[in-house]
Design a protein around this motif. Structure first.
Motif, short mmCIF file in Angstrom:
data_model
loop_
_atom_site.label_atom_id
_atom_site.label_comp_id
_atom_site.label_asym_id
_atom_site.label_seq_id
_atom_site.Cartn_x
_atom_site.Cartn_y
_atom_site.Cartn_z
N GLY A 160 0.78 -1.23 0.00
CA GLY A 160 0.00 0.00 0.00
C GLY A 160 0.82 1.28 0.00
O GLY A 160 0.25 2.38 0.06
N GLU A 161 2.13 1.19 -0.08
CA GLU A 161 2.96 2.39 -0.11
C GLU A 161 2.74 3.12 -1.44
O GLU A 161 2.52 2.49 -2.48
CB GLU A 161 4.44 2.00 0.05
N SER A 162 2.79 4.43 -1.41
CA SER A 162 2.52 5.21 -2.63
C SER A 162 3.65 5.04 -3.65
O SER A 162 4.81 4.85 -3.30
CB SER A 162 2.36 6.70 -2.29
N LEU A 163 3.25 5.14 -4.93
CA LEU A 163 4.23 5.04 -6.01
C LEU A 163 5.29 6.13 -5.89
O LEU A 163 6.48 5.88 -6.10
CB LEU A 163 3.55 5.14 -7.37
N ALA A 164 4.86 7.34 -5.54
CA ALA A 164 5.78 8.47 -5.42
C ALA A 164 6.83 8.22 -4.34
O ALA A 164 8.02 8.50 -4.53
CB ALA A 164 5.01 9.75 -5.11
N SER A 165 6.40 7.67 -3.22
CA SER A 165 7.32 7.38 -2.12
C SER A 165 8.35 6.32 -2.51
O SER A 165 9.54 6.45 -2.22
CB SER A 165 6.50 6.93 -0.90
N ILE A 166 7.89 5.28 -3.17
CA ILE A 166 8.78 4.20 -3.60
C ILE A 166 9.77 4.73 -4.63
O ILE A 166 10.98 4.49 -4.53
CB ILE A 166 7.98 3.01 -4.18
N ALA A 167 9.26 5.47 -5.60
CA ALA A 167 10.12 6.03 -6.65
C ALA A 167 11.18 6.96 -6.06
O ALA A 167 12.35 6.90 -6.44
CB ALA A 167 9.28 6.77 -7.68
N LYS A 168 10.78 7.79 -5.11
CA LYS A 168 11.71 8.72 -4.49
C LYS A 168 12.83 7.99 -3.76
O LYS A 168 13.99 8.38 -3.82
CB LYS A 168 10.95 9.65 -3.55
#
Length: 195
Positions: A160-168
């Motif tokens: 459930g972690e956001s795509l933006a957070s993972i990408a960053k």
């Protein structure tokens, strides 16, 4: 029929005077001129000349190297001129006069040789790629994420972690993370599972 001249020198310190006089003496009604290196792909005045071409026009230069620096570029330009229904003439190179049958023959022969050369290069390049691939060489860019990082990103996404957070956290674009398939397994794990 309009005779369109093209004059070019490579640097600001050079002068177009000699070319302009020769083109006018040969009947050029309009002359496109520029001070720019022939190695540059973007030559605005040459582009304007090509856009202005009409059937039965003649493109006139003082020497072949004024039009193009490489044989391939030169032949491509002469072919484009021909496709527009126009002809090409070089004052310093009488064999390059597509208004005559001899000039058309020379241009056709050179174009055929250039095409043959392109085919040979394509063939050799293809063979080289096949040999390299057989030897285990990988082509293309190196992946930005390792197999472990991709697997970890899929798990984080599933949690459930956001795509933006993972990408960053991996310093990659969101689109890279969004393309990771939920069932992703690293290649070494897939091979172990199949065994």
């Amino acid at each position: 029929m309009t005779i369109l001249g093209y004059a070019r020198v490579s640097t600001e310190g050079q002068h177009l005077t000699g070319q302009l006089e020769a083109l006018k003496a040969a009947g050029a009604e309009k002359i496109f001129q520029e001070k720019i290196s022939g190695a540059r792909a973007n030559r605005p005045q040459l582009a304007k000349l090509m856009a202005a071409l009409k059937a039965d026009d003649v493109v006139l230069v003082t020497k072949l190297d004024r039009l193009g620096r490489s044989t391939r570029e030169l032949l491509d330009l002469i072919e484009r001129i021909g496709k527009a229904g126009a002809a090409f003439r070089s004052l310093g190179d009488p064999l390059f006069d597509t208004t005559s049958s001899q000039g058309r023959l020379v241009s056709t022969l050179l174009a055929a040789i250039a095409e043959f050369e392109r085919d040979l290069i394509r063939e050799r390049t293809g063979e080289g790629r096949k040999r390299a691939m057989a030897a285990g060489k990988k082509f293309g860019r190196k992946p930005k994420l390792s197999d472990y990082q991709r697997e970890e990103a899929v798990k984080r996404r599933a949690a459930g972690e956001s795509l933006a957070s993972i990408a960053k956290s991996y310093a990659v674009d969101i689109s890279m993370i969004s393309r990771l398939a939920p069932g992703y397994r690293a290649p070494f794990e897939a091979a172990d599972a199949d065994a």
